[in-house]
Scaffold this motif. Sequence first.
Motif, mmCIF file in Angstrom:
data_model
loop_
_atom_site.group_PDB
_atom_site.id
_atom_site.type_symbol
_atom_site.label_atom_id
_atom_site.label_comp_id
_atom_site.label_asym_id
_atom_site.label_seq_id
_atom_site.Cartn_x
_atom_site.Cartn_y
_atom_site.Cartn_z
ATOM 1 N N ILE A 38 -36.840 -14.043 106.212
ATOM 2 C CA ILE A 38 -36.611 -12.703 105.379
ATOM 3 C C ILE A 38 -38.045 -12.033 105.830
ATOM 4 O O ILE A 38 -39.027 -12.677 105.985
ATOM 5 N N PRO A 39 -37.809 -10.877 105.941
ATOM 6 C CA PRO A 39 -36.796 -9.936 105.649
ATOM 7 C C PRO A 39 -36.119 -9.953 106.844
ATOM 8 O O PRO A 39 -36.448 -9.969 107.895
ATOM 9 N N THR A 40 -34.557 -9.955 106.550
ATOM 10 C CA THR A 40 -33.542 -9.676 107.899
ATOM 11 C C THR A 40 -32.711 -8.436 107.356
ATOM 12 O O THR A 40 -32.177 -8.502 106.554
ATOM 13 N N GLN A 41 -32.356 -7.368 108.329
ATOM 14 C CA GLN A 41 -31.673 -6.498 108.197
ATOM 15 C C GLN A 41 -30.397 -6.797 109.124
ATOM 16 O O GLN A 41 -30.582 -7.011 110.338
ATOM 17 N N ALA A 84 -36.824 -10.836 99.360
ATOM 18 C CA ALA A 84 -37.042 -11.391 98.127
ATOM 19 C C ALA A 84 -38.280 -10.818 97.631
ATOM 20 O O ALA A 84 -39.192 -10.021 98.281
ATOM 21 N N LYS A 85 -38.305 -10.506 96.323
ATOM 22 C CA LYS A 85 -39.484 -9.905 95.596
ATOM 23 C C LYS A 85 -40.648 -10.840 95.997
ATOM 24 O O LYS A 85 -40.762 -11.979 95.580
ATOM 25 N N GLY A 86 -41.887 -10.320 96.190
ATOM 26 C CA GLY A 86 -43.238 -10.821 96.424
ATOM 27 C C GLY A 86 -43.319 -11.120 97.916
ATOM 28 O O GLY A 86 -44.520 -11.535 98.309
ATOM 29 N N CYS A 87 -42.298 -10.949 98.552
ATOM 30 C CA CYS A 87 -42.554 -11.055 100.180
ATOM 31 C C CYS A 87 -43.058 -9.879 100.671
ATOM 32 O O CYS A 87 -42.631 -8.667 100.404
ATOM 33 N N MET A 125 -25.812 -15.227 101.941
ATOM 34 C CA MET A 125 -26.904 -15.468 102.665
ATOM 35 C C MET A 125 -26.629 -16.716 103.678
ATOM 36 O O MET A 125 -26.841 -16.631 104.761
ATOM 37 N N LYS A 126 -25.854 -17.786 103.368
ATOM 38 C CA LYS A 126 -25.414 -18.667 104.264
ATOM 39 C C LYS A 126 -24.346 -18.262 105.158
ATOM 40 O O LYS A 126 -24.210 -18.665 106.290
ATOM 41 N N TYR A 127 -23.425 -17.305 104.714
ATOM 42 C CA TYR A 127 -22.382 -16.741 105.548
ATOM 43 C C TYR A 127 -23.081 -16.016 106.711
ATOM 44 O O TYR A 127 -22.600 -16.330 108.188
ATOM 45 N N VAL A 153 -30.273 -7.777 99.215
ATOM 46 C CA VAL A 153 -29.726 -8.925 98.845
ATOM 47 C C VAL A 153 -31.151 -9.840 98.681
ATOM 48 O O VAL A 153 -31.916 -10.214 99.708
ATOM 49 N N ASN A 154 -31.348 -10.022 97.206
ATOM 50 C CA ASN A 154 -32.178 -10.965 96.844
ATOM 51 C C ASN A 154 -31.791 -12.553 97.189
ATOM 52 O O ASN A 154 -31.029 -13.069 96.649
ATOM 53 N N VAL A 155 -32.668 -13.061 98.179
ATOM 54 C CA VAL A 155 -32.161 -14.346 98.443
ATOM 55 C C VAL A 155 -32.293 -15.640 97.659
ATOM 56 O O VAL A 155 -31.869 -16.577 97.724
ATOM 57 N N LEU A 156 -33.343 -15.160 96.549
ATOM 58 C CA LEU A 156 -33.770 -16.079 95.740
ATOM 59 C C LEU A 156 -32.798 -16.229 94.486
ATOM 60 O O LEU A 156 -32.716 -17.321 93.899
#
Length: 158
Positions: free
Chosen positions: A120-123, A73-76, A112-114, A101-104
């Motif tokens: 985050i972050p997760t690679q 996410a932006k800001g993390c 994200m749920k799949y 992939v921006n989770v927000l």
Amino acid sequence: MKKILPWLIASLFILLIAIGVVMKGRMNNYISEMMKSQAGSELMEMGSAYVDSVFNYEENKCEYQLTFLEFGAKGCSACNRMESVLDKVRKEYTKVNVVFVNVLLPQNQTLMKYYGIAAIPTQVLLNKNGIEYFRHTGYYSYKNLVKEFENNMSENYY
């Protein structure tokens, strides 16, 4: 007893922190699996169909050999540190499809749920058939990613 009790409490606290650090990966994997199990079969089928249609390069006759999904996410702050890693991978590895992939964003919630993204972050790295073969949570250096790419590419593509 009054002199021992504070030391005992401090020691237990330090032990709990150490256990938490050591078990972080296992806890994250457990939470991810729990999130996937709660996602429901319909969402999992939708996610699977999407991943297969977009990231199965064998079936889609695409030139990519791997997919590098960066959930963030932006800001993390750790996500922001990963941006330079993503840019370097894009430049150096043309056969790796780099996807942030921006989770927000609402449109990314299914993916994200799949994948059961719990932090985050997760690679997530996918092979050319769209099958996950690697996952890491937190900052992951370019040097470490290169090792994962080279271990799983059929040829040297950089």
